[in-house]
Design a protein around this motif. Structure first.
Motif, short mmCIF file in Angstrom:
data_model
loop_
_atom_site.label_atom_id
_atom_site.label_comp_id
_atom_site.label_asym_id
_atom_site.label_seq_id
_atom_site.Cartn_x
_atom_site.Cartn_y
_atom_site.Cartn_z
N GLN A 26 -2.27 -72.01 60.01
CA GLN A 26 -1.59 -71.17 59.17
C GLN A 26 -2.68 -70.31 58.68
N GLU A 27 -2.28 -69.04 58.13
CA GLU A 27 -3.26 -67.89 57.65
C GLU A 27 -3.10 -67.52 56.51
N LEU A 28 -4.07 -66.99 56.02
CA LEU A 28 -3.86 -66.48 54.32
C LEU A 28 -3.21 -65.17 54.29
N THR A 29 -1.96 -64.98 54.80
CA THR A 29 -1.27 -63.76 54.69
C THR A 29 0.18 -63.93 54.09
N ARG A 30 0.91 -62.98 53.83
CA ARG A 30 2.31 -62.90 53.36
C ARG A 30 2.38 -63.74 52.34
N GLY A 31 3.35 -64.87 52.63
CA GLY A 31 3.70 -65.80 51.51
C GLY A 31 2.49 -66.52 51.19
N ASN A 32 1.79 -66.98 52.07
CA ASN A 32 0.54 -67.80 51.63
C ASN A 32 -0.48 -67.00 50.56
N LEU A 33 -0.67 -65.84 51.13
CA LEU A 33 -1.40 -64.99 50.10
C LEU A 33 -0.55 -64.56 49.14
N ALA A 34 0.47 -64.64 49.00
CA ALA A 34 1.23 -64.42 47.43
C ALA A 34 1.15 -65.45 46.76
N LEU A 35 1.20 -66.58 47.37
CA LEU A 35 0.99 -67.84 46.36
C LEU A 35 -0.41 -67.90 45.85
N ALA A 36 -1.50 -67.34 46.66
CA ALA A 36 -2.85 -67.58 46.06
C ALA A 36 -3.07 -66.42 45.14
N VAL A 37 -2.26 -65.24 45.36
CA VAL A 37 -2.36 -64.40 44.04
C VAL A 37 -1.49 -64.93 42.76
N SER A 38 -0.41 -65.66 42.98
CA SER A 38 -0.08 -66.24 41.72
C SER A 38 -1.11 -67.20 41.17
N CYS A 39 -1.66 -67.74 41.80
CA CYS A 39 -2.74 -68.75 41.42
C CYS A 39 -3.64 -67.95 40.44
N ARG A 40 -4.43 -66.89 41.07
CA ARG A 40 -5.32 -66.14 40.55
C ARG A 40 -4.68 -65.44 39.23
N GLU A 41 -3.52 -64.99 39.40
CA GLU A 41 -3.18 -64.05 38.13
C GLU A 41 -2.20 -65.00 37.27
N GLY A 42 -2.13 -66.15 37.60
CA GLY A 42 -1.42 -67.07 36.57
C GLY A 42 0.09 -66.76 36.55
N LEU A 43 0.67 -66.25 37.45
CA LEU A 43 2.12 -65.68 37.51
C LEU A 43 2.90 -67.20 37.62
N PRO A 44 4.21 -67.23 36.98
CA PRO A 44 4.79 -68.29 37.18
C PRO A 44 5.72 -68.33 38.37
N VAL A 45 6.15 -69.28 39.05
CA VAL A 45 6.71 -69.42 39.98
C VAL A 45 8.04 -70.40 40.00
N ARG A 46 9.17 -69.81 40.27
CA ARG A 46 10.55 -70.75 40.31
C ARG A 46 10.65 -71.44 41.39
N VAL A 47 10.67 -72.85 41.00
CA VAL A 47 10.99 -73.85 42.23
C VAL A 47 12.45 -74.27 42.28
N VAL A 48 12.80 -74.29 43.42
CA VAL A 48 14.03 -74.70 43.94
C VAL A 48 14.09 -75.80 44.81
N ARG A 49 14.68 -77.00 44.44
CA ARG A 49 14.70 -78.06 45.63
C ARG A 49 16.04 -78.11 46.19
N GLY A 95 1.80 -60.20 49.09
CA GLY A 95 0.40 -60.22 48.78
C GLY A 95 -0.20 -59.35 47.87
N SER A 96 0.63 -58.36 47.52
CA SER A 96 0.30 -57.46 46.64
C SER A 96 0.77 -57.91 45.20
N GLU A 97 2.02 -58.42 45.15
CA GLU A 97 2.43 -58.82 43.97
C GLU A 97 2.37 -60.19 43.56
N GLY A 98 2.19 -61.14 44.45
CA GLY A 98 2.41 -62.53 44.21
C GLY A 98 3.52 -63.23 44.64
N ALA A 99 3.60 -64.47 44.43
CA ALA A 99 4.73 -65.11 44.80
C ALA A 99 5.79 -65.47 43.35
N ASP A 100 7.27 -65.05 43.57
CA ASP A 100 7.90 -65.35 42.43
C ASP A 100 8.74 -66.74 42.50
#
Ligand SMILES: [Zn+2]
Length: 310
Positions: free
Chosen positions: A86-109, A44-49
């Motif tokens: 679900q709550e806006l915590t942990r990984g969910n918050l991390a993805l929200a931070v990535s949206c807010r900060e425009g951070l790139p997210v690696r996607v694996v299928r 939640g502090s750094e965003g989701a990578d």
């Protein structure tokens, strides 16, 4: 486990699009997606990578270039059905931070995704995506889920062959809402530093926008990046602004004088010790992005010189 604890956003050196890993452990070993169980890597502090799509959530939707990804939590690990909100915590918050900060997210299928874009086996790195927006809604099971729209943000060809991918019969693709104008806000270390130093308060109006995932502000380049301006991505070329004043500044409705007066707002730029905007870049902004008629501004060099101060 990866040796380093530093979170890496964007590509992992040596890992190319389409590279397949045999297991979650191999994926973690390569630092592509470090958690061996969780679908979201981040804080939640750094965003989701990075995220892994592996069919864990009944509400996920995969359109290839666009993914609607369901946040984590609240599902039964056996049936995979939602059994709680679900709550806006942990990984969910991390993805929200990535949206807010425009951070790139690696996607694996993963192969068990149940999507035409999934690999035949193992876990495949599918490149960088941007979290375009997110919201919460009632999931299929009636509980609240957080949903994230990720859009492919990668110039390289995708790992799947678009023309060769059949759309499964009966899997009608839901109508997509028209794409509206979207600004992806790029984040850099300098931008993060300036915003934090100013406590996310606008240097023109003092406003700080508080959101459920944290405060929001924008780092505005005084002398724009890229050709033909070639402004640097350094703190002395950045202002911390609210979105309104960022737009007004970028469009030249506001300029800043050498005395740090906000011309156009009749106020003084809010300053914080340790961050002094460059007068040279402010002058460049006045000259090249301010009102076209520069008459009235003192000490403006000959416009015909074109390049502004070096
Ligand atoms: Zn403002």
């Amino acid at each position: 486990m990866a040796k380093t604890t530093e979170r890496v956003f964007g590509d992992i050196p040596g890992v190319h699009i389409g590279m397949v890993f045999g297991s979650r452990a191999e994926l973690a070993q390569a630092s592509v997606h470090r958690p061996t169980m969780a679908g979201i890597s981040g804080s939640g502090s750094e965003g989701a990578d990075s995220i892994v799509l592996s069919g864990g959530y009944e509400d996920d939707e995969d359109f290839g270039d666009e993914i609607v990804y369901t946040g984590h939590g609240g599902n039964d690990p056996e049936t995979r059905r939602q059994i709680a909100d679900q709550e806006l915590t942990r990984g969910n918050l991390a993805l929200a931070v990535s949206c807010r900060e425009g951070l790139p997210v690696r996607v694996v299928r993963g192969a068990d995704l149940g999507s035409p874009f999934a690999p035949a086996s193992g876990y495949r790195y599918d490149g960088r995506y941007a979290v375009e927006d997110y919201w919460h809604q009632q999931g299929r099971s009636g509980f609240l889920v957080w949903r994230y729209r990720l859009r492919r943000d990668d110039d390289r060809p995708p790992a799947w062959a678009p023309a060769a991918t059949p759309v499964p019969a009966g899997a009608a693709r839901p109508a997509r809402r028209p794409v509206t104008t979207q600004r992806i806000v790029r984040s850099t270390a300098a931008a993060v530093w300036v915003k934090q130093l100013h406590g996310h308060r606008c240097q023109v109006c003092g406003l700080r926008l508080d959101t459920p995932s944290g405060p929001y502000a924008e780092a505005a380049h005084i002398r724009p990046l890229g050709s033909p301006h070639h402004g640097p991505d350094t703190p002395d070329n950045l202002l911390c602004l609210c979105p309104n004043h960022h737009v007004l500044f970028d469009l030249g409705a506001l300029t800043i004088s050498d005395a740090f007066e906000v011309v156009g707002a009749g106020s003084h730029l809010r300053l914080v010790p340790g961050h002094e905007p460059s007068r040279e870049h402010l002058r460049y902004h006045r000259e090249h992005l301010g009102p076209a008629a520069t008459a009235g501004w003192p000490a403006v060099e000959d416009e015909a010189a074109g390049e502004g101060p070096a």
